[in-house]
Write an enzyme that holds these catalytic residues in place. Structure first.
Site, PDB file in Angstrom:
ATOM      1  N   SER A   7       0.839  -1.194   0.000  1.00 62.05           N
ATOM      2  CA  SER A   7       0.000   0.000   0.000  1.00 62.05           C
ATOM      3  C   SER A   7       0.864   1.229   0.000  1.00 62.05           C
ATOM      4  O   SER A   7       2.039   1.196   0.360  1.00 62.05           O
ATOM      5  CB  SER A   7      -0.862  -0.004   1.256  1.00 62.05           C
ATOM      6  OG  SER A   7      -0.013   0.174   2.374  1.00 62.05           O
ATOM      7  N   LYS A   8       0.244   2.313  -0.413  1.00 61.05           N
ATOM      8  CA  LYS A   8       0.975   3.574  -0.538  1.00 61.05           C
ATOM      9  C   LYS A   8       1.628   4.010   0.764  1.00 61.05           C
ATOM     10  O   LYS A   8       2.624   4.689   0.754  1.00 61.05           O
ATOM     11  CB  LYS A   8       0.000   4.660  -0.991  1.00 61.05           C
ATOM     12  CG  LYS A   8      -0.298   4.566  -2.458  1.00 61.05           C
ATOM     13  CD  LYS A   8      -1.092   5.762  -2.904  1.00 61.05           C
ATOM     14  CE  LYS A   8      -1.983   5.331  -4.045  1.00 61.05           C
ATOM     15  NZ  LYS A   8      -3.133   6.124  -4.252  1.00 61.05           N
ATOM     16  N   ARG A   9       1.021   3.631   1.882  1.00 61.07           N
ATOM     17  CA  ARG A   9       1.539   4.121   3.147  1.00 61.07           C
ATOM     18  C   ARG A   9       2.912   3.534   3.465  1.00 61.07           C
ATOM     19  O   ARG A   9       3.766   4.207   3.998  1.00 61.07           O
ATOM     20  CB  ARG A   9       0.559   3.785   4.273  1.00 61.07           C
ATOM     21  CG  ARG A   9       0.027   5.008   4.948  1.00 61.07           C
ATOM     22  CD  ARG A   9      -1.110   4.741   5.911  1.00 61.07           C
ATOM     23  NE  ARG A   9      -1.558   3.359   5.944  1.00 61.07           N
ATOM     24  CZ  ARG A   9      -1.226   2.497   6.892  1.00 61.07           C
ATOM     25  NH1 ARG A   9      -0.418   2.855   7.850  1.00 61.07           N
ATOM     26  NH2 ARG A   9      -1.709   1.273   6.873  1.00 61.07           N
ATOM     27  N   LYS A  10       3.106   2.271   3.119  1.00 65.50           N
ATOM     28  CA  LYS A  10       4.352   1.608   3.530  1.00 65.50           C
ATOM     29  C   LYS A  10       5.420   1.568   2.441  1.00 65.50           C
ATOM     30  O   LYS A  10       6.595   1.487   2.709  1.00 65.50           O
ATOM     31  CB  LYS A  10       4.046   0.192   3.988  1.00 65.50           C
ATOM     32  CG  LYS A  10       2.988   0.186   5.068  1.00 65.50           C
ATOM     33  CD  LYS A  10       3.255  -0.880   6.104  1.00 65.50           C
ATOM     34  CE  LYS A  10       2.302  -0.772   7.271  1.00 65.50           C
ATOM     35  NZ  LYS A  10       1.152  -1.615   7.171  1.00 65.50           N
TER      36      LYS A  10
END
Ligand code: GLU
Length: 463
Positions: free
Chosen positions: A251-254
């Site tokens: 995911s974009k967050r990680k």
């Protein structure tokens, strides 16, 4: 003839790194078998289209060097390669399905469909269309003639076992009762993914459908379509989905997910591809670093493991550093100057490379480490005001150095530290901060040699 394809949807700002992985596997399999690798743009969901997405996806695939043979920007025997330009083809085929009883018209209202859904969910069942319109086709056709909007649905047979083989997962079986009467053609005349993918894979003579695991559950629906058309099945291989190191979905967050981000950060395309090659697959000799030509030679689709591999950026960075270190120095210098859009003076870049080669992991690490070669520090990691006296002495000492070479500079400074009874570490840290502004820098004596005597003396005139 092996023909593989990817079918990216232009619904994001670029190609997802996970889709680049799928592209790599399709590419390598085509290449290994001297086949063709095709890109088909799947733009059937008109509401989700993102402007510029198709072009960016193709640009990125090119930038990674995954050569493709047929695509919207390449021509080819089965064009067009953009699904929005193939609407008459889908119409013709869906009509064939209707004639064969494998599909039917449906004009149920949104409200009715919502109610079916509500009831199913209440009974803790998976919502499924109840075939209401199937028994009233003549009526529905009349209503359609009068202008009522409609869709076309797949007529899923009851109680039928659907079986297929997946190269990576072996035999997959499912009962048809678990499948919904999927919409094949939407009210806007566009096909859904399921219809378009089957029609195009067949017409484009795709031999191997290699795609991400998330599409595995759609495959039984596709099998029904192949059977209804009377077409032979392609070979299916569902490759694992990349995970974050903590096993959550990428995911974009990680982890940054757009493939071009990695190029913008100065990862080398070949290092990224090498790293991706190791997702779910390992080299027969357990090598971690290998050329793409070697990958083509030793790869086999059936050796991919079905487990979700971790895409670990720290590991990728390490690998990229290894690639950078292996480059001939002239290539390295070219990449750095190119990465910074030819704005850095080449002569200085050439001199600095031996100092930083062992340290940098990606091209964007260069400037933070070397900026002081190009301009005076505008801030200092440590406040030097208490070091004024020492720095004045250092300046005087350095002024006397005749041969401005790293060794001589180093020796002169070491002698001075001894004489002044300042600890070596502390002495050189003070000097390092004055010259570079930073606590961490490339080797100081060499850096000072490159900067030149005049510049170093000027940098010691802080106060
Ligand atoms: N558009 C789908 C994707 O984004 C294609 C799935 C397939 O390859 O069948 O991955």
């Amino acid at each position: 003839m092996v023909r593989t394809r990817i079918a990216p949807s232009p619904t994001g700002e670029d190609i997802h790194i996970g889709n680049l992985y799928t592209a790599l596997i399709n590419w390598v399999w085509a290449k290994k078998n001297k086949g063709k690798f095709i890109i088909r743009i799947e733009d059937t969901d008109q509401e989700r289209l993102v402007k510029g997405s198709q072009q960016k996806i193709l640009e990125t695939i090119n930038a990674f060097g995954l050569h493709y043979d047929e695509a919207p920007d390449r021509d080819g025997p089965y064009k067009p390669y953009r699904q929005s330009e193939r609407l008459p083809i889908y119409k013709k085929h869906v009509e064939e399905l209707i004639r064969k009883g494998a599909a039917y018209y449906c004009n149920c209202s949104k409200e009715r469909l919502a109610q079916i859904r509500r009831i199913a969910l209440k009974q803790k069942q998976i919502p499924k269309y109840d075939k209401h319109c199937l028994s009233r086709q003549e009526e529905v056709k009349e209503e359609i003639k009068k202008g009522k909007p409609f869709v076309i649905r797949l007529n899923v047979p009851e109680n039928k076992e659907i079986k297929f083989r997946d190269v990576i997962r072996g035999e997959v079986k499912i009962m048809s009762d678990n499948l919904d009467d999927q919409v094949l053609m939407k009210s806007d005349g566009f096909p859904t993914y399921h219809l378009a993918v089957v029609v195009d894979d067949y017409l484009m003579k795709i031999s191997h459908v290699i795609r991400a695991e998330e599409w595995l559950s759609s495959t039984p629906k596709h099998i029904l379509l192949y059977e209804a058309f009377g077409w032979p099945l392609p070979i299916f291989a569902h490759v694992p989905i990349l995970r974050n190191p903590d096993h959550s979905k990428l995911s974009k967050r990680k982890n940054p997910v757009w493939a071009s981000w990695y190029l913008e950060q100065g990862y080398l395309p070949e290092a990224v591809l090498n790293y991706l090659a190791l997702m779910g697959w390992s080299h027969p000799e357990q090598k971690e670093i290998f050329l793409m030509s070697e990958f083509v030679e030793v790869f086999d689709l059936k050796d991919i493991k079905a487990v979700g591999p971790a895409f670990d950026r720290v590991k990728l960075e390490w690998m990229n550093g290894e690639y950078l270190r292996k480059l001939p120095i002239s290539n390295f210098q070219f990449l750095i100057t190119n990465f910074y859009k030819n704005k850095l003076p080449k002569d200085i870049v050439i001199k600095t490379i031996p100092l930083i080669r062992e340290r940098i992991k990606k091209l964007s690490d260069y400037l933070p480490l070397c900026e002081f070669f190009f301009k005076k520090p505008d801030r200092y990691d440590i406040d030097l005001s208490s070091k004024k006296e020492l720095l004045v002495k250092v300046r005087k000492e350095l002024e006397r150095v005749k041969e401005w070479k790293a060794d001589t500079i180093g020796q002169t400074m070491q002698d001075m530290a001894n004489r002044e009874k300042v600890k070596t570490g502390e002495f050189f840290m003070t000097l390092r901060i004055a010259i570079t502004g930073k606590k961490i820098s490339p080797p100081l004596n060499e850096s000072m040699e490159i900067l030149g005597k005049e510049e170093c003396l000027a940098r010691l005139d802080i106060f």
